[in-house]
Design an enzyme around this catalytic site. Structure first.
Site, PDB file in Angstrom:
ATOM      1  N   ILE A 131       0.631  -1.243   0.083  1.00 57.70           N
ATOM      2  CA  ILE A 131      -0.097   0.036  -0.099  1.00 57.70           C
ATOM      3  C   ILE A 131       0.774   1.215   0.000  1.00 57.70           C
ATOM      4  CG2 ILE A 131      -1.724   1.087   1.304  1.00 57.70           C
ATOM      5  CD1 ILE A 131      -2.456  -1.430   2.508  1.00 57.70           C
ATOM      6  N   PRO A 132       0.719   1.983  -1.132  1.00 54.83           N
ATOM      7  CA  PRO A 132       1.618   3.277  -1.247  1.00 54.83           C
ATOM      8  C   PRO A 132       1.165   4.335  -0.406  1.00 54.83           C
ATOM      9  CG  PRO A 132       0.299   3.232  -3.036  1.00 54.83           C
ATOM     10  CD  PRO A 132      -0.160   1.636  -2.122  1.00 54.83           C
ATOM     11  N   CYS A 133       1.392   4.323   0.904  1.00 61.92           N
ATOM     12  CA  CYS A 133       0.613   5.235   1.917  1.00 61.92           C
ATOM     13  C   CYS A 133       1.360   6.457   1.762  1.00 61.92           C
ATOM     14  CB  CYS A 133       0.474   4.725   3.250  1.00 61.92           C
ATOM     15  SG  CYS A 133       2.000   3.742   3.819  1.00 61.92           S
ATOM     16  N   HIS A 134       2.601   6.695   1.140  1.00 65.10           N
ATOM     17  CA  HIS A 134       3.397   7.823   1.161  1.00 65.10           C
ATOM     18  C   HIS A 134       2.829   8.619  -0.040  1.00 65.10           C
ATOM     19  CE1 HIS A 134       4.961   4.998  -1.887  1.00 65.10           C
ATOM     20  NE2 HIS A 134       5.155   6.078  -2.392  1.00 65.10           N
TER      21      HIS A 134
END
Length: 105
Positions: A51-54
């Site tokens: 998950i690319p939470c950035h």
DNA sequence: AACCTGACTCGCC
DNA sequence: AGGCGAGCCAGGT
């Protein structure tokens, strides 16, 4: 299918080189007031790396300083390496938020 | 099982 | 213009 799962799916759809605000993700789930839940979902993010939470920022484009996996600076660096332009040290260009919007809907 | 809290956002003073 | 309360969901105490 919990609300959290929906959050993760929407976030995974954000393309490399773009970002989305918590509000935009929440709206994609059907309720913009879920913005707070979106943040909490990422807080307990079970899969960093998947998950690319950035790529998720606040409404004004500022990156969250509350909990940046590896430091807020790390988040900014990842975004820059993907080609996201910054207005300053902690704010991304809002144009990149708009770009990810249609992909989640 | 109820209550509190948390990577947010918006509307009303 | 800046501060405050409300609405949303899940998990821990």
């Amino acid at each position: 299918m919990t609300t959290f799962d929906k959050v993760y799916e929407a976030v995974k759809l954000i393309p490399r080189g773009s970002v989305a605000t918590y509000g935009q993700v929440a709206e994609a789930l059907g309720n913009k007031r879920l913005s707070r839940v979106v943040g909490y979902a990422l807080h307990v993010n079970p899969r960093p790396g998947v998950i690319p939470c950035h790529r998720v920022v606040k409404r004004d484009g500022e990156v969250s300083s509350a909990f940046a996996f590896g430091g807020a600076n790390r988040q900014a660096e990842l975004l820059r390496s993907e080609g996201v332009a910054f207005r300053d040290g902690s704010h991304v260009d809002m144009a990149y938020c708009v770009r990810a919007l249609p992909l989640m809907r």
